[in-house]
Every structure is written in structure tokens, then in C-alpha cells.
Design a protein around this motif. Structure first.
Motif, PDB file in Angstrom:
ATOM      1  N   LEU A  10       0.819  -1.095  -0.047  1.00 11.76           N
ATOM      2  CA  LEU A  10       0.064   0.001   0.100  1.00 11.76           C
ATOM      3  C   LEU A  10       0.858   1.430  -0.030  1.00 11.76           C
ATOM      4  O   LEU A  10       1.961   1.442   0.826  1.00 11.76           O
ATOM      5  CB  LEU A  10      -0.822   0.056   1.271  1.00 11.76           C
ATOM      6  CG  LEU A  10      -1.817  -1.185   1.502  1.00 11.76           C
ATOM      7  CD1 LEU A  10      -2.516  -1.219   2.796  1.00 11.76           C
ATOM      8  CD2 LEU A  10      -2.909  -1.180   0.128  1.00 11.76           C
ATOM      9  N   GLU A  14      -2.857   5.424  -0.419  1.00  7.40           N
ATOM     10  CA  GLU A  14      -3.701   4.265  -0.118  1.00  7.40           C
ATOM     11  C   GLU A  14      -4.079   4.179   1.354  1.00  7.40           C
ATOM     12  O   GLU A  14      -5.125   3.941   1.895  1.00  7.40           O
ATOM     13  CB  GLU A  14      -3.347   3.185  -0.907  1.00  7.40           C
ATOM     14  CG  GLU A  14      -3.502   3.085  -2.369  1.00  7.40           C
ATOM     15  CD  GLU A  14      -2.475   1.920  -3.262  1.00  7.40           C
ATOM     16  OE1 GLU A  14      -2.971   1.546  -3.891  1.00  7.40           O
ATOM     17  OE2 GLU A  14      -1.591   1.423  -2.323  1.00  7.40           O
ATOM     18  N   LEU A  15      -2.927   4.422   2.084  1.00  8.60           N
ATOM     19  CA  LEU A  15      -2.898   4.382   3.805  1.00  8.60           C
ATOM     20  C   LEU A  15      -3.718   5.477   4.237  1.00  8.60           C
ATOM     21  O   LEU A  15      -4.600   5.237   5.201  1.00  8.60           O
ATOM     22  CB  LEU A  15      -1.572   4.189   4.175  1.00  8.60           C
ATOM     23  CG  LEU A  15      -0.561   3.134   4.238  1.00  8.60           C
ATOM     24  CD1 LEU A  15       0.713   3.135   3.979  1.00  8.60           C
ATOM     25  CD2 LEU A  15      -1.404   1.908   4.927  1.00  8.60           C
ATOM     26  N   LEU A  19      -6.856   4.471   6.338  1.00  7.79           N
ATOM     27  CA  LEU A  19      -6.787   4.711   7.848  1.00  7.79           C
ATOM     28  C   LEU A  19      -7.297   5.902   7.902  1.00  7.79           C
ATOM     29  O   LEU A  19      -7.630   6.157   9.503  1.00  7.79           O
ATOM     30  CB  LEU A  19      -5.122   4.671   8.285  1.00  7.79           C
ATOM     31  CG  LEU A  19      -4.437   3.467   7.897  1.00  7.79           C
ATOM     32  CD1 LEU A  19      -2.996   3.754   8.354  1.00  7.79           C
ATOM     33  CD2 LEU A  19      -5.204   2.353   8.538  1.00  7.79           C
ATOM     34  N   ILE A  26       0.879   9.349   8.491  1.00 12.03           N
ATOM     35  CA  ILE A  26       1.105   8.123   8.007  1.00 12.03           C
ATOM     36  C   ILE A  26       2.721   8.150   7.820  1.00 12.03           C
ATOM     37  O   ILE A  26       3.231   6.930   8.690  1.00 12.03           O
ATOM     38  CB  ILE A  26       0.543   7.802   6.705  1.00 12.03           C
ATOM     39  CG1 ILE A  26      -0.863   7.897   6.706  1.00 12.03           C
ATOM     40  CG2 ILE A  26       1.080   6.611   6.016  1.00 12.03           C
ATOM     41  CD1 ILE A  26      -1.517   6.810   7.423  1.00 12.03           C
ATOM     42  N   LEU A  35       4.673   1.341  11.747  1.00 13.26           N
ATOM     43  CA  LEU A  35       4.611   0.499  10.379  1.00 13.26           C
ATOM     44  C   LEU A  35       6.154   0.638   9.885  1.00 13.26           C
ATOM     45  O   LEU A  35       6.860   1.244   9.923  1.00 13.26           O
ATOM     46  CB  LEU A  35       3.631   1.502   9.612  1.00 13.26           C
ATOM     47  CG  LEU A  35       2.105   1.358   9.831  1.00 13.26           C
ATOM     48  CD1 LEU A  35       1.502   2.379   8.900  1.00 13.26           C
ATOM     49  CD2 LEU A  35       1.698   0.072   9.539  1.00 13.26           C
ATOM     50  N   LYS A  45       6.163   2.094   0.151  1.00 15.82           N
ATOM     51  CA  LYS A  45       4.798   1.221   0.268  1.00 15.82           C
ATOM     52  C   LYS A  45       5.262   0.464   1.624  1.00 15.82           C
ATOM     53  O   LYS A  45       6.243   0.051   1.742  1.00 15.82           O
ATOM     54  CB  LYS A  45       4.694   0.480  -0.968  1.00 15.82           C
ATOM     55  CG  LYS A  45       4.517   1.104  -1.911  1.00 15.82           C
ATOM     56  CD  LYS A  45       4.404  -0.009  -3.206  1.00 15.82           C
ATOM     57  CE  LYS A  45       3.926   0.782  -4.695  1.00 15.82           C
ATOM     58  NZ  LYS A  45       3.679  -0.283  -5.722  1.00 15.82           N
ATOM     59  N   SER A  48       0.482  -4.748   3.315  1.00 18.93           N
ATOM     60  CA  SER A  48      -1.045  -4.671   3.979  1.00 18.93           C
ATOM     61  C   SER A  48      -1.104  -5.579   5.144  1.00 18.93           C
ATOM     62  O   SER A  48      -1.874  -5.485   5.827  1.00 18.93           O
ATOM     63  CB  SER A  48      -1.766  -5.169   2.840  1.00 18.93           C
ATOM     64  OG  SER A  48      -1.845  -6.337   2.323  1.00 18.93           O
ATOM     65  N   LEU A  51      -1.329  -4.258   8.810  1.00 26.37           N
ATOM     66  CA  LEU A  51      -2.546  -3.780   9.373  1.00 26.37           C
ATOM     67  C   LEU A  51      -3.620  -4.722   9.482  1.00 26.37           C
ATOM     68  O   LEU A  51      -3.695  -5.942   9.311  1.00 26.37           O
ATOM     69  CB  LEU A  51      -3.101  -2.751   7.941  1.00 26.37           C
ATOM     70  CG  LEU A  51      -2.424  -1.844   7.513  1.00 26.37           C
ATOM     71  CD1 LEU A  51      -3.143  -1.216   6.189  1.00 26.37           C
ATOM     72  CD2 LEU A  51      -1.840  -0.760   8.637  1.00 26.37           C
ATOM     73  N   ASP A  54      -8.110  -1.883   9.813  1.00 28.94           N
ATOM     74  CA  ASP A  54      -7.824  -0.661   9.470  1.00 28.94           C
ATOM     75  C   ASP A  54      -6.808   0.193  10.384  1.00 28.94           C
ATOM     76  O   ASP A  54      -7.094   1.496  10.516  1.00 28.94           O
ATOM     77  CB  ASP A  54      -9.010   0.129   8.964  1.00 28.94           C
ATOM     78  CG  ASP A  54      -9.759  -0.371   7.971  1.00 28.94           C
ATOM     79  OD1 ASP A  54      -9.046  -1.120   7.232  1.00 28.94           O
ATOM     80  OD2 ASP A  54     -10.949  -0.460   7.602  1.00 28.94           O
ATOM     81  N   PRO A  56      -2.599  -0.007  12.107  1.00 25.85           N
ATOM     82  CA  PRO A  56      -1.305  -0.730  12.192  1.00 25.85           C
ATOM     83  C   PRO A  56      -1.414  -1.924  13.282  1.00 25.85           C
ATOM     84  O   PRO A  56      -2.006  -1.446  14.331  1.00 25.85           O
ATOM     85  CB  PRO A  56      -0.207   0.425  12.611  1.00 25.85           C
ATOM     86  CG  PRO A  56      -0.817   1.623  12.457  1.00 25.85           C
ATOM     87  CD  PRO A  56      -2.350   1.181  12.559  1.00 25.85           C
TER      88      PRO A  56
END
Length: 112
Positions: A10, A14-15, A19, A26, A35, A45, A48, A51, A54, A56
Motif C-alpha cells: 500500500l 492508499e494508507l 486509515l 502516515i 509501520l 509502500k 498490507s 494492518l 484498518d 497498524p
């Protein structure tokens, strides 16, 4: 079973969507090792599998800090989490997701 080749990755945008956090938040999660991220095709990136619901995966942070303490860069820690670990019988991230945090961290400490 997880490995880097079949992991969904991701991007930060996208995060942000997933989120509901700002791009700076992020990046802070990445900087603070809540993360771990890697550049893939020149784009930062996050796997996924880091996670859950939705958010971490809480076990990532302490494990990433421990791996840093034993000398791993964030990229090496990410690779280790996604690679098959014989002593666990699975990948460390899959073991973490299965509730085996103490076992994963014992293995990580032995990597000194």
C-alpha cells in the motif's frame, strides 16, 4: 503464509484513504516504526499484512524497535518479518498475526 513476493503493498495515499489519517501522520507512523515501509518501484509502500482492522498491527512497533536494537535497518527488519523463519515454522509477520508475539521477539533477540 506471507512472503514479500505475494504481499499486497500500500502506498501512502492508499494508507491515507484506508486509515483516515493525513499523509504526515502516515509518515510519522513509519518514522516511529509503528509501520515499516520500503521503496518498491521508487514508491514508498507498506505491506498490507502490517494492518489489522484498518490500523497498524500493534505488535509491529515493539518488534521493529527490538530488531533495530539488534542492528537491523528498517528495510532489513521488514524483509525479516516477511521471510520464512525456520524456527517459527512460518513468517514472523504471520506468527505475530497469530498472537505469537513473545516467541517472535525471542527469535529476534537471538539474531544478535
Amino acid at each position: 503464509m506471507t512472503d514479500a513476493a505475494d504481499t499486497t503493498w500500500l502506498t501512502v495515499p492508499e494508507l491515507v484513504d484506508l486509515l483516515g489519517q493525513s499523509p504526515s501522520r502516515i509518515r510519522r507512523l513509519i518514522d516511529d516504526r509503528h509501520l515499516l515501509a520500503a521503496r518498491r518501484d521508487g514508491v514508498l509502500k507498506v505491506p498490507s499484512v502490517f494492518l489489522r482492522d484498518d490500523a497498524p498491527l500493534p505488535e509491529i512497533h515493539g518488534t521493529a524497535v527490538l530488531l533495530s536494537d539488534v542492528g537491523f535497518s528498517d528495510a532489513e527488519a521488514l524483509d525479516w518479518l516477511l521471510a520464512e523463519e525456520d524456527s517459527l515454522g512460518t513468517t514472523p509477520i504471520d506468527a505475530l498475526r497469530a498472537g505469537r508475539k513473545a516467541e517472535v521477539r525471542r527469535v529476534a533477540q537471538a539474531l544478535l
